[in-house]
Design an enzyme around this catalytic site. Structure first.
Site, PDB file in Angstrom:
ATOM      1  N   LYS A  16      49.764  26.390  83.127  1.00 18.68           N
ATOM      2  CA  LYS A  16      50.213  25.909  84.452  1.00 18.68           C
ATOM      3  C   LYS A  16      50.205  27.050  85.467  1.00 18.68           C
ATOM      4  O   LYS A  16      49.717  26.892  86.588  1.00 18.68           O
ATOM      5  CB  LYS A  16      51.615  25.290  84.360  1.00 18.68           C
ATOM      6  N   ARG A  91      61.281  18.700  84.622  1.00 19.06           N
ATOM      7  CA  ARG A  91      61.173  18.924  83.177  1.00 19.06           C
ATOM      8  C   ARG A  91      62.024  17.933  82.394  1.00 19.06           C
ATOM      9  O   ARG A  91      62.037  17.994  81.159  1.00 19.06           O
ATOM     10  CB  ARG A  91      61.671  20.335  82.874  1.00 19.06           C
ATOM     11  N   ARG A 130      51.052  36.609  75.597  1.00 15.37           N
ATOM     12  CA  ARG A 130      51.192  36.627  77.065  1.00 15.37           C
ATOM     13  C   ARG A 130      51.849  37.923  77.531  1.00 15.37           C
ATOM     14  O   ARG A 130      52.799  38.407  76.929  1.00 15.37           O
ATOM     15  CB  ARG A 130      52.045  35.430  77.530  1.00 15.37           C
ATOM     16  N   ARG A 163      57.909  38.666  78.164  1.00 11.48           N
ATOM     17  CA  ARG A 163      59.129  37.954  78.571  1.00 11.48           C
ATOM     18  C   ARG A 163      60.061  37.776  77.373  1.00 11.48           C
ATOM     19  O   ARG A 163      59.606  37.551  76.260  1.00 11.48           O
ATOM     20  CB  ARG A 163      58.757  36.571  79.112  1.00 11.48           C
ATOM     21  N   ARG A 174      61.359  26.505  72.481  1.00  7.30           N
ATOM     22  CA  ARG A 174      60.897  25.958  73.766  1.00  7.30           C
ATOM     23  C   ARG A 174      59.935  24.797  73.562  1.00  7.30           C
ATOM     24  O   ARG A 174      59.950  23.830  74.317  1.00  7.30           O
ATOM     25  CB  ARG A 174      60.233  27.071  74.594  1.00  7.30           C
TER      26      ARG A 174
END
Ligand code: ADP
Ligand code: ADP
Length: 220
Positions: A16, A91, A130, A163, A174
């Site tokens: 996204k 969400r 990431r 992160r 998640r």
């Protein structure tokens, strides 16, 4: 040109942010990523950040009432008059309903929802590698989209970090949260006839092309 009130939907790591950055360059609409907004608030130690931090660190969603007002305020602003791109919001079903209610108040509605579809295994691969720019949230991947110089953002030169919620145990949490709380929005928006599904497990440039095609059609 007609207004474009756009929602990017998809599991964490589906792309996204990556796609949003590219679309944003094309569309020149305000881009509201609730994850970035919340991480900024945590960094600045604002009231919003204080109420969000523990939930984020655990891989849980922050409560609806904490985030809905933040987005409602942005949508109801001069810069968002011709449209906006939402990434990471809504969400939950109550968030989607609150968004509809706010837009209805303004005589508007969500124009298009772009669902970026990828498997759980791919999500784990992507989030595990990431790297995120500390200053602005620009996104890289150690293997799939490496920066020119290791550990440094190509765009603004700031350090690239992992992160806290991209650690393996939080990633699983998640994903479970996505399936339980966010996936019901697929049928919510499909029922309204505004959902467009895109296969996100391809080269980023191919995904961008398909998204552009959908948006060109939606805007004409
Ligand atoms: P990703 O893009 O990897 O899915 P985000 O950056 O969008 O993750 O979100 C990071 C975290 O911020 C989420 O795990 C959640 O704790 C919080 N968050 C972001 N957007 C929302 C939202 N709309 N509602 C509740 N929590 C949110
Ligand atoms: P989201 O905002 O949905 O959480 P991101 O855009 O941050 O997703 O992408 C998650 C990770 O996957 C990043 O490291 C990014 O560089 C990488 N990525 C994004 N799109 C692709 C793709 N099409 N193929 C491979 N890796 C990708």
């Amino acid at each position: 040109m007609s207004e474009l009130n756009l929602v990017l939907l998809g599991p964490p790591g589906s792309g996204k942010g990556t796609q949003g950055e590219r679309l944003n360059d094309d569309l020149r609409l305000p881009y509201y990523a609730t994850g970035d907004i919340l991480r900024g608030a945590v960094r600045d130690e604002t009231e919003l950040g204080k109420s969000a931090k523990a939930f984020m660190d655990a891989g849980d969603l922050v409560p609806d009432e904490v985030i809905v007002g933040v987005i409602a305020e942005r949508i109801d602003s001069e810069e968002a008059r011709d449209g906006f791109i939402l990434d990471g919001f809504p969400r939950t079903t109550p968030q989607a309903e609150a968004l509809d209610a706010k837009l209805a108040e303004l005589g508007r509605e969500v124009t298009t929802v772009l669902l970026i579809d990828v498997s759980d295994d791919e999500v784990v691969r992507r989030l595990g590698g990431r790297r995120t720019c500390e200053a602005e949230g620009h996104v890289y991947h150690v293997e799939f989209n490496p920066p020119k110089q290791e550990g440094v953002c190509d765009i603004d030169g700031s350090p690239l970090i992992v992160r806290d919620d991209d650690k393996p145990e939080v990633i699983r949490k998640r994903l479970a949260t996505y399936h339980e709380k966010t996936e019901p929005l697929v049928s919510y928006y499909d029922g309204k006839g505004i959902l467009r599904r895109v296969d996100g497990a391809r080269d980023p440039a191919e995904v961008t092309e398909e998204l552009r095609g959908i948006l060109d059609a939606a805007r004409s």
